[in-house]
Design a protein around this motif. Structure first.
Motif, short mmCIF file in Angstrom:
data_model
loop_
_atom_site.label_atom_id
_atom_site.label_comp_id
_atom_site.label_asym_id
_atom_site.label_seq_id
_atom_site.Cartn_x
_atom_site.Cartn_y
_atom_site.Cartn_z
N ALA A 139 0.90 -1.64 0.14
CA ALA A 139 0.03 0.09 -0.09
C ALA A 139 0.96 1.04 -0.19
CB ALA A 139 -0.78 -0.03 1.29
N ARG B 210 2.53 1.39 -3.92
CA ARG B 210 1.98 1.53 -4.48
C ARG B 210 2.20 0.43 -5.19
NH1 ARG B 210 -2.65 2.18 -1.95
NH2 ARG B 210 -3.40 1.50 -3.91
N GLU C 46 -5.08 2.59 -6.65
CA GLU C 46 -5.70 3.18 -4.87
C GLU C 46 -6.46 2.37 -4.53
OE1 GLU C 46 -5.70 7.63 -4.36
OE2 GLU C 46 -3.52 8.10 -5.16
N ASP C 47 -7.73 2.45 -5.33
CA ASP C 47 -8.79 1.20 -4.89
C ASP C 47 -8.74 0.35 -5.03
OD1 ASP C 47 -8.61 1.58 -7.61
OD2 ASP C 47 -10.86 1.40 -7.48
N THR D 288 -8.45 -2.47 -2.66
CA THR D 288 -8.77 -3.08 -1.56
C THR D 288 -9.97 -4.11 -2.03
OG1 THR D 288 -10.55 -1.50 -1.07
CG2 THR D 288 -8.08 -0.55 -0.45
#
Length: 243
Positions: free
Chosen positions: A154, A157, A204-205, A207
């Motif tokens: 995270a 990235r 970034e998203d 997850t």
């Protein structure tokens, strides 16, 4: 080792909790851990966190048919004596043995949980020059054999795709990694190799809340001509989980 020493050793507590949930912690060590589990909230929380990480993996593994030796081992352990079965009423254990849904769930859980536990344990080992991995997925084939391990950092990235079972891919074909969201079309994350390790940018998203599954498809050279979906078959897949 007593409870207070265990609570001061986070790494050992994580390891014992993971092995307890998986079922590989046995004998006196398991009985001792169960005593701590009954009495201590910190141990209970560690076990609950491992259950949250591991149990969802069972959903993504294909069915597995156990060998006859499995039933024989159960009979021996439970000390079940052979008995005649009336034609109009099967025994509980015989019905259980023939219940495919029971064995399907057992096979999915054992295979998937063993795979993800090994992966998570490896990625949680401290290494001075590396950042802690935040996400992991074990991508398996239709026989539940692990083929690739994907880890997500995270902070950096980036996603690292490591092949654990090299694949024979034709020269005019490519392997493409896809994010499978809860809603909407799949999203291509890039091409991966059939051997070795590849590092890709991580959105970034990316997850588990938005992307619960990662998948690999077999595509024409250079990837799918459709940016919103695989054009070839999906050959590997696995749950994307936080660690």
């Amino acid at each position: 080792m007593n409870l207070q020493n265990l609570k001061r050793n986070d790494k050992l507590l994580e390891q014992l909790a993971g092995e307890y949930v998986l079922g590989t912690l046995r004998g006196g060590a398991r009985r001792r851990f169960e005593r701590w589990l009954r009495d201590d909230v910190i141990v209970k929380r560690a076990v609950a966190e491992w259950q949250d990480r591991l149990h969802p993996m069972a959903e993504f593994a294909p069915s597995a048919q156990p060998s006859p030796q499995v039933w024989q081992a159960i009979e021996k352990q439970l000390k079940l004596a052979p008995a005649p079965v009336r034609q109009d009423r099967r025994s509980f254990w015989l019905g259980l043995r023939e219940d495919l849904s029971f064995w399907r769930g057992l096979g999915m859980a054992s295979t998937a949980l063993a795979t993800i536990l090994v992966t998570v344990m490896l990625t949680r080992q401290p290494e001075p020059a590396m950042q802690t991995m935040s996400f992991v997925a074990t991508l398996s084939d239709e026989k539940a054999q692990p083929v690739m391990v994907v880890t997500g950092d995270a902070k950096r990235r980036q996603m690292t795709v490591k092949v654990v079972m090299p694949q024979n891919i034709a020269a005019d074909r490519s392997l493409e990694l896809w994010a499978v969201p809860k809603q909407g079309a799949p999203r291509s994350l890039g091409l991966v190799a059939n051997n070795g390790t590849v590092v890709l940018p991580m959105p970034e998203d990316a997850t588990p809340e938005s992307i619960p599954v990662l998948a690999i498809s077999l595509e024409p050279k250079g990837g799918s001509p459709n940016p919103n979906a695989p054009s070839g078959p999906v050959i590997f897949k696995g749950a994307w989980v936080q660690i």
